[in-house]
Enzyme design. Structure first.
Site, PDB file in Angstrom:
ATOM      1  N   CYS B  86       0.834  -1.206   0.000  1.00  0.00           N
ATOM      2  CA  CYS B  86       0.000   0.000   0.000  1.00  0.00           C
ATOM      3  C   CYS B  86       0.874   1.263   0.000  1.00  0.00           C
ATOM      4  O   CYS B  86       1.540   1.531  -0.985  1.00  0.00           O
ATOM      5  CB  CYS B  86      -0.978  -0.043   1.183  1.00  0.00           C
ATOM      6  SG  CYS B  86      -2.384   1.072   0.998  1.00  0.00           S
ATOM      7  N   HIS B 203      -3.839  -5.685   0.965  1.00  0.00           N
ATOM      8  CA  HIS B 203      -3.225  -5.954   2.268  1.00  0.00           C
ATOM      9  C   HIS B 203      -3.252  -7.430   2.637  1.00  0.00           C
ATOM     10  O   HIS B 203      -4.180  -7.881   3.294  1.00  0.00           O
ATOM     11  CB  HIS B 203      -3.955  -5.154   3.348  1.00  0.00           C
ATOM     12  CG  HIS B 203      -3.704  -3.692   3.276  1.00  0.00           C
ATOM     13  ND1 HIS B 203      -2.536  -3.112   3.720  1.00  0.00           N
ATOM     14  CD2 HIS B 203      -4.453  -2.684   2.786  1.00  0.00           C
ATOM     15  CE1 HIS B 203      -2.572  -1.805   3.509  1.00  0.00           C
ATOM     16  NE2 HIS B 203      -3.733  -1.514   2.939  1.00  0.00           N
ATOM     17  N   GLU B 205      -1.590  -8.737   4.877  1.00  0.00           N
ATOM     18  CA  GLU B 205      -1.438  -8.858   6.335  1.00  0.00           C
ATOM     19  C   GLU B 205      -2.769  -8.793   7.076  1.00  0.00           C
ATOM     20  O   GLU B 205      -2.829  -9.101   8.260  1.00  0.00           O
ATOM     21  CB  GLU B 205      -0.468  -7.778   6.850  1.00  0.00           C
ATOM     22  CG  GLU B 205      -1.007  -6.348   6.902  1.00  0.00           C
ATOM     23  CD  GLU B 205      -0.921  -5.579   5.583  1.00  0.00           C
ATOM     24  OE1 GLU B 205      -0.990  -6.224   4.508  1.00  0.00           O
ATOM     25  OE2 GLU B 205      -0.816  -4.338   5.628  1.00  0.00           O
TER      26      GLU B 205
END
Lengths: 742, 229
Positions: B86, B203, B205
């Site tokens: 990002c 993302h 994560e």
């Protein structure tokens, strides 16, 4: 008479007229003179106006707020600090509060909403808690009003712009439309943070002769008199008040939060208070008054964004992202180093004293010298006259037309108040921090507690303003009950709530009556459900040209989930499961007064709101929570706006699984499917659990009705024509994006 | 696997990245403040998501001029694995470690929702645990994720197989319908020509646990671990 400097010659003469311009009534102005035995200086007048306005002093509502239950087994700190503190076990606490930013958001929606989020985040991290979730309860005017779309776009962008950059997930909230908000929108922002129970920071100053330190961003001329503006009605000149709206900087706030967390860990903080409404004035007075100490501020050391700011301007500025703290002098260098690392200002601007005076010095001259305790304690407190609202007569028997149930459902599921809010919450980062278990669009959002595998918190924000308008007492009860119910439907044990009371002008007895009765209803429900109010905020004068908003006491609640394995969602989980309505009386639904059906289909806002039986509510909720924990139910959804039909449609849309109900035996199909009777949950269960479930309901004394079963891909309500889930979903999702594009 | 995460003022997904790395590797990464001039010797350097410097000039532009960047460039050129997520992707394009740039989403709004992506190249150190052409789901949360490269650059990227992930529909169609932000050729993530630096907008994560709704993101971190082990 006074050793004070009269101020420079450009300052206006202080008199009752100037007092009135500062929002002080003639008797309030006189009270100041009696208190300090002289005419205040211009700066002092500004300080009084900041401390004694409705927003800061709660002068109209205090008498009634005192009646709310604020204690409980889990409550560590109730109202009075920046936010409430509630025990969640394992030595941890959740710190939370909801606060309004209504007036500024109408005038400048982006910055108004953004700084509303910024302010509530600061309230939470000032106490040492790292923010883990935010919500927003928004009320706008009718969709067709020329300003509404612009306000929605600005407010949503402002909330997203601030929260996304700051780095906190926005996990829930409400959006409603009603013409009574055409001239006054509501932006109620909620934040919750996590802290260790033994590391909570308070605003009470301790110790004489200690440095008072200014932290964060510089002071500018923005937001001067913001709190005073929020304590008056709007008129045609409201657009001219744009300079009283603060400007937010989420990047600075993020740095300020990280710096404060490091500072608190260093042991340098003796007391800390954020600068919110009325900025430097409120924060300094509060720290001193709470600690029984005086404070002397030397404004020459305050970091300023603009040249030649006067004491008056500096004391009233509401520039954002600022904090005030009392510092342990032994840690000064370490503390300064932390703020330099984060690129923020750190300036010693004052000292604690033992004389209980609030003194302000500018250019070496004392421009204010006031009794610090009295500034807060002696603020006017009113027992304003009020009249009890007139109860609404029940709907007449012929008021409800016979309509096609399927067509009505399609209309309602795509109506402004029931359509999907996806357009809104997809602009909010709701996933950051990696703990969002249940995303927006459900009964309650669920956020895992950082560092735990199983433990989580549930959040919900609720109020039904049209109910409150029709009967503020029942409406107040209902707001609490619905919030409690939403938390329960997720499997959480409700812990405590924050209340954000939005009303019109309290000087009008009928408005005051709404406030009084709503608070009484909230109090009764909170006591019955063991759901104490630990923080909150009051926003009055939400009124333009004699048109007040609907009474809107927003309730934001927090619940605890000990084990994420024992939670429920609203989405159906499998076909051929039994659907039941729990908490039902003999009938599926009876109450259409103030229902969404009545408003959207019959164009009628009439009748009393559905009553809430709190004893029944508690029993039903506790039963439902037990059923979830024992895995006897597979999906759970509370039955609220739009009644049973909407609840079933939402469960179907969320899952892609259909449902087919029996034909209700009720005399009115419309009431059965769209009645908004309270205290009910729609649930599904496996066939083999039927006996166990009925047994549990019987033992708990809670009514249960089997209403149908889950099916492939259609929703069929009794004998109405079936609707495909695709059609339902399309209607549900279409309204908001189309409205914003139109 | 030893790892480091760079932290700039305004970075806000460093903890999310650390949680994911710790989950798959068992080792917590070292956090490196942007003022540092030396990044420790590690196998993986992550430039995480956030709003470095508030994105006030241009997303990633100021962070790309931080003191820590010199050592990042050196280590990246020596072949150390670098992952930008990002805002980290935006920073890596600003440093020149990755080609192209990221502009405002075509819809102009910040967007947070799950997207589907097709694994275009599973022969990278970032994607070797995915099947070729596998359709995976990651969340996005960005305002400036619209990837752009000029035609020559784009051709080089495509010819060299540098595109790792492309936005697609749930069925795997690489079309505008599955493209949330207008990225050219639906590019969601790509590597440098050496293959040791990758940037992506979504993302991984935030989708590492069934409780969070999926584990597709975890596989990306497992790809990295597998290589280091």
């Amino acid at each position: 008479m006074s050793k004070l400097d009269p101020g420079n010659n450009s300052e206006p003469e202080v008199n009752a007229v100037l007092g009135a311009e500062h929002g002080l009534a003639p008797d309030e102005y006189q009270k100041i003179i009696d208190l300090i035995e002289r005419v205040p200086t211009f700066t002092e007048l500004g300080i009084f106006s900041a401390m004694w306005n409705e927003h800061c002093s709660y002068k109209s509502s205090k008498k009634w707020l005192k009646t709310l239950p604020t204690t409980g087994e889990c409550v560590i700190l109730g109202p009075g600090e920046n936010a409430g503190v509630v025990d969640i076990g394992d030595g941890q606490v959740v710190v939370f509060k909801m606060e309004s930013h209504n007036h500024p958001s109408y005038i400048e929606p982006f910055q108004g909403a953004a700084t509303g989020v910024g302010g509530i985040l600061r309230d939470v991290f000032t106490m040492g808690a790292r923010p883990i979730a935010t919500m927003n309860a928004l009320r706008f005017g009718e969709p067709g009003h020329p300003k509404t779309r612009h306000l929605v776009a600005g407010v949503v962008a402002g909330i997203g712009g601030y929260g996304n950059c700051f780095g906190v997930p926005t996990v829930g909230g409400e959006v409603n439309f009603h013409k009574r908000y055409n001239g006054n929108i509501l932006v109620n922002a909620f934040a919750a943070g996590l802290a260790d129970a033994d590391k909570i920071f308070l605003s009470e100053a301790k110790g004489v002769g200690l440095p008072v330190v200014y932290l964060g961003a510089k002071t500018g001329r923005d937001g001067i008199h913001g709190a005073t503006m929020a304590s008056a009605e709007f008129d045609e000149s409201i657009e001219e008040k744009r300079p009283t709206v603060q400007v937010g900087d989420p990047f600075t706030e993020k740095c300020l939060m990280e710096a404060c967390m490091e500072l608190m860990a260093s042991g340098a903080v003796i007391a800390i208070q954020d600068m919110g409404a009325a900025g430097l004035t409120c924060s300094a007075v509060e720290m001193g008054a709470k600690g029984n100490l005086g404070i002397r501020l030397d404004l020459d050391h305050v970091p300023c964004r603009e040249d030649a700011m006067t004491a008056y301007e500096m004391m009233l500025s509401e520039s954002q992202e600022r904090m005030l703290m009392v510092l342990d002098p032994a840690k000064e260098e370490e503390a300064r180093g932390i703020f330099e690392k984060w690129g923020l200002d750190f300036a010693i601007v004052g000292i604690t004293t033992d004389d209980l005076r609030f003194r302000v010095v500018r250019n070496g001259i004392e421009v204010a010298d006031l009794p610090i305790k009295e500034l807060g304690d002696e603020a006017p407190e009113y027992d304003r006259p009020w009249v009890a609202p007139t109860p609404k007569a029940p709907l007449e028997a012929g008021a409800i037309p016979d309509v096609d149930i399927a067509d009505a459902l399609l209309t309602l599921i795509g109506s402004p108040d029931l359509a999907s809010r996806r357009w809104v919450w997809e602009q909010y980062d709701h996933l950051i921090q990696g703990n969002t278990i249940v995303r927006p669009g459900s009964d309650a959002a669920i956020v895992r507690v950082t560092g735990h595998d199983k433990k989580a918190l549930a959040f919900s924000s609720d109020v039904t303003p049209r109910y409150c308008e029709a009967d503020p007492f029942e409406g107040g009860k209902q707001a609490v009950a619905e919030c409690w119910r939403n938390l329960t439907a997720s499997g959480a044990t409700p812990l405590a709530a924050s209340d954000n009371l939005n009303f019109g002008n309290p000087e009008k007895p009928e408005i005051m009556g709404q406030l009084v009765r709503a608070v009484e209803g909230i109090g009764e429900a909170c006591r019955a459900l063991n759901f104490p109010v630990v923080s909150g905020n009051v926003s009055l004068y939400n009124e333009t040209k004699d048109e007040p908003i609907l009474p809107t006491p927003t309730i934001a609640g927090v619940g605890l989930i000990e084990d994420l394995a024992n939670t429920a969602r609203m989405a159906f989980t499998a076909e051929d499961e039994i659907i039941v309505l729990v908490g039902a009386t003999d009938s599926w639904g009876t109450h259409l007064g103030q229902s969404i059906f009545l408003r959207e289909i019959c164009d009628l806002e009439d009748g009393p709101p559905p009553p809430v039986d709190l004893e029944q509510e508690l029993r039903t909720g506790n039963l439902v929570r037990g059923l979830i924990h024992d895995h006897l139910v597979t999906a759970v959804h509370d039955c609220s706006d739009g009644g049973l039909a909407i609840a079933l449609a939402e469960m179907a849309i969320a899952s892609g699984i259909g449902a087919s109900t029996n034909a209700p035996a009720d005399p009115s199909q419309v009431a059965a499917f769209f009645g908004e009777d309270q205290g009910r949950y729609v649930m599904t269960l496996r066939l083999e659990d039927r006996d166990a479930l009925w047994d549990r309901c019987e033992k708990a004394g809670v009514g249960i009705a089997e209403i149908g079963k889950t099916t492939a891909s259609e929703l069929k309500l009794g004998e109405a024509k079936p609707i495909s889930i695709e059609d339902l979903r399309d209607r549900h999702e279409a309204w908001f994006p189309q409205f914003m594009k139109s | 696997m030893k790892s480091a995460i760079l932290v700039f003022p305004g970075t806000n997904r460093e903890r999310d990245a650390a949680d994911a790395i710790k989950l798959v590797s068992g080792k917590a990464p070292t956090m490196v403040w942007h003022q540092e001039t030396d990044i420790p010797d590690v196998d993986l350097i992550v430039v995480p998501g956030g709003f470095s410097y508030g994105d006030y000039l241009r997303a990633g532009a100021i962070a790309a001029r931080s003191p820590v960047i010199a050592d990042l460039m050196k280590k990246a050129k020596s072949g150390i694995t670098v992952l930008g997520i990002c805002n980290g992707f935006q920073i890596l394009t600003e440093t020149g470690l990755l080609p192209g740039s990221l502009a405002r989403n075509t819809g102009l709004d910040f967007l947070c929702h799950d997207v589907h992506m097709k694994v275009d190249n599973n022969q990278t150190r970032f994607s070797n645990k995915y099947a070729p052409g596998q359709i995976i789901r990651f969340p996005i949360a960005h305002h400036d994720g619209n990837y752009f490269a000029d035609p020559d650059t784009l051709k080089k990227i495509e010819d060299a197989g540098q595109v790792v992930f492309r936005y697609c529909t749930p069925n795997g169609d690489i079309s505008m319908q599955g493209n949330p932000n207008g990225s050219i050729n639906n590019i969601a993530g790509l590597t440098n020509s050496d293959g040791n630096v990758m940037g992506l907008m979504p993302h991984p994560e935030n989708l590492i646990d069934p409780l969070l709704g999926g584990t597709d993101g975890r596989i990306m971190f497992e790809s990295l671990i597998g290589r280091a082990a």
